[in-house]
Structure formats: structure tokens, C-alpha cells
Design an enzyme around this catalytic site. Sequence first.
Site, short mmCIF file in Angstrom:
data_model
loop_
_atom_site.label_atom_id
_atom_site.label_comp_id
_atom_site.label_asym_id
_atom_site.label_seq_id
_atom_site.Cartn_x
_atom_site.Cartn_y
_atom_site.Cartn_z
N GLY A 1 0.85 -1.19 0.00
CA GLY A 1 0.00 0.00 0.00
C GLY A 1 0.88 1.23 0.00
O GLY A 1 2.01 1.19 0.48
N GLN B 1 3.13 9.91 1.31
CA GLN B 1 4.41 9.19 1.40
C GLN B 1 5.34 9.49 0.23
O GLN B 1 6.52 9.14 0.27
CB GLN B 1 4.16 7.68 1.46
CG GLN B 1 3.50 7.24 2.75
CD GLN B 1 3.37 5.74 2.78
OE1 GLN B 1 2.41 5.17 2.26
NE2 GLN B 1 4.36 5.07 3.37
N CYS C 1 6.13 0.11 7.54
CA CYS C 1 5.75 1.24 6.71
C CYS C 1 6.94 1.64 5.85
O CYS C 1 8.06 1.72 6.35
CB CYS C 1 5.33 2.41 7.61
SG CYS C 1 4.82 3.87 6.70
N LEU C 2 6.68 1.88 4.57
CA LEU C 2 7.78 2.27 3.67
C LEU C 2 8.44 3.57 4.13
O LEU C 2 9.59 3.82 3.81
CB LEU C 2 7.25 2.44 2.24
CG LEU C 2 6.75 1.16 1.55
CD1 LEU C 2 6.11 1.51 0.21
CD2 LEU C 2 7.88 0.17 1.36
N HIS D 1 -4.26 1.64 7.98
CA HIS D 1 -2.88 2.15 7.97
C HIS D 1 -2.71 3.25 6.91
O HIS D 1 -2.16 4.32 7.19
CB HIS D 1 -1.91 0.99 7.71
CG HIS D 1 -0.47 1.38 7.62
ND1 HIS D 1 0.48 0.97 8.52
CD2 HIS D 1 0.18 2.17 6.71
CE1 HIS D 1 1.66 1.49 8.18
NE2 HIS D 1 1.50 2.21 7.08
N GLU D 2 -3.19 2.99 5.71
CA GLU D 2 -3.04 3.98 4.62
C GLU D 2 -3.90 5.21 4.89
O GLU D 2 -3.49 6.34 4.64
CB GLU D 2 -3.40 3.36 3.27
CG GLU D 2 -2.51 2.19 2.85
CD GLU D 2 -1.02 2.48 2.91
OE1 GLU D 2 -0.62 3.64 2.74
OE2 GLU D 2 -0.25 1.54 3.14
N HIS E 1 -2.31 7.77 7.01
CA HIS E 1 -1.35 8.65 6.33
C HIS E 1 -2.03 9.93 5.85
O HIS E 1 -1.42 10.99 5.81
CB HIS E 1 -0.71 7.94 5.13
CG HIS E 1 0.43 7.04 5.50
ND1 HIS E 1 1.56 7.49 6.14
CD2 HIS E 1 0.61 5.70 5.32
CE1 HIS E 1 2.39 6.47 6.33
NE2 HIS E 1 1.83 5.37 5.85
#
Length: 173
Positions: free
Chosen positions: A47, A52, A100-101, A142-143, A146
Site C-alpha cells: 500500500g 508518502q 511502513c515504507l 494504515h493507509e 497517512h
Amino acid sequence: MANVLKISTLGDSVLRQIALPVNEDHPQLQEFISDLWATMYRTEGIGLAAPQVGKSIRVFVIDLDILKDEFPELKGFKKVFINPQVEILKGGKVAYNEGCLSIPGVNKKVTRPDAIQITYQDENFETHTDRYTGFASRVIQHEYDHLEGKLFVDYLNPLTKLLLSKKLHSNQK
Ligand code: ZN
């Protein structure tokens, strides 16, 4: 051709901003969505949210097909979420490992509500309302966070954060 974008990491202020809604006329939105996919696949994420990659708009993409062996219900799950609104439904909470990226090298258990309802627009600006539980619900939450300037490490208890502080600090710019 889609571009691989630079990932913002912990300490970048864009990750803490409340992202802005987008409309159909948003310049180069379709190109941006292609870039989001390209960036997500290149970094082997499942995702990726617009903040991000440094763009504070309410868009994220999720592809969970890779997890279909473990979670058969995720086969073919590949979606663009625009202007999503998430509502927590009645039900239990579940703890599961997250990463997380934008916070490389950190993987921790996070407790989240299991059942959600999400209303969103897809890449063609058609509105959908879906209900999810399990892994899909977790990744969506989670997304979605953001877009609200929240990161999964915000949910960790103070001791865990303290133990991670070196790693979290090394991710700061
Ligand atoms: Zn993330």
C-alpha cells in the site's frame, strides 16, 4: 511511462499534514496514480499513500493479491482509494505486525479495530461503500492514517517507542 517517486520518511513534515481532498479536475491525477503504483511495486510495498511521496492529497493505493496464499479472500484485491471516509464498525480489536515504507526497518504489533466501512471514490470517481475485516481492513486503516498525518508508530506504547528510539531517530531527517 510511470515514474518511481521518492519516498518521504519519518521527520518529513508532509507525513504529519492533513491531506487535502481531490476532485476529478486535479491536474495529472491519473499520471500521479500510475506513479504511485510504480513506486509501490518498486519498493515492494502493498500500500502507498500520496503523502508518502510528498503529495498531501487524499489518495492511496493498495494491492494485496501477493498475500492470496495466506489470505485467499485477498486474491485480486487491487484498488485506488480517493477521498476515503472510514467508519469503525462494532467488533473486536486485533493485534498484528505492521511496517511502513516511510519508516524502514521498523516492524511492530499494532492493535486496531477489525471491522470497518469505507466510502471512497475509485480512479474513475465512482463512489463505493465497502465493508472489510481482517488484513484488508488493517491495511486500509494504515493507509488512511497517512491522510490524517498519523503513522503506525504513534500507536506504540511509550516503552516500545523508547526501545525503538534509536531506529526511529535514524529515520528522522
Ligand atoms: Zn505507511
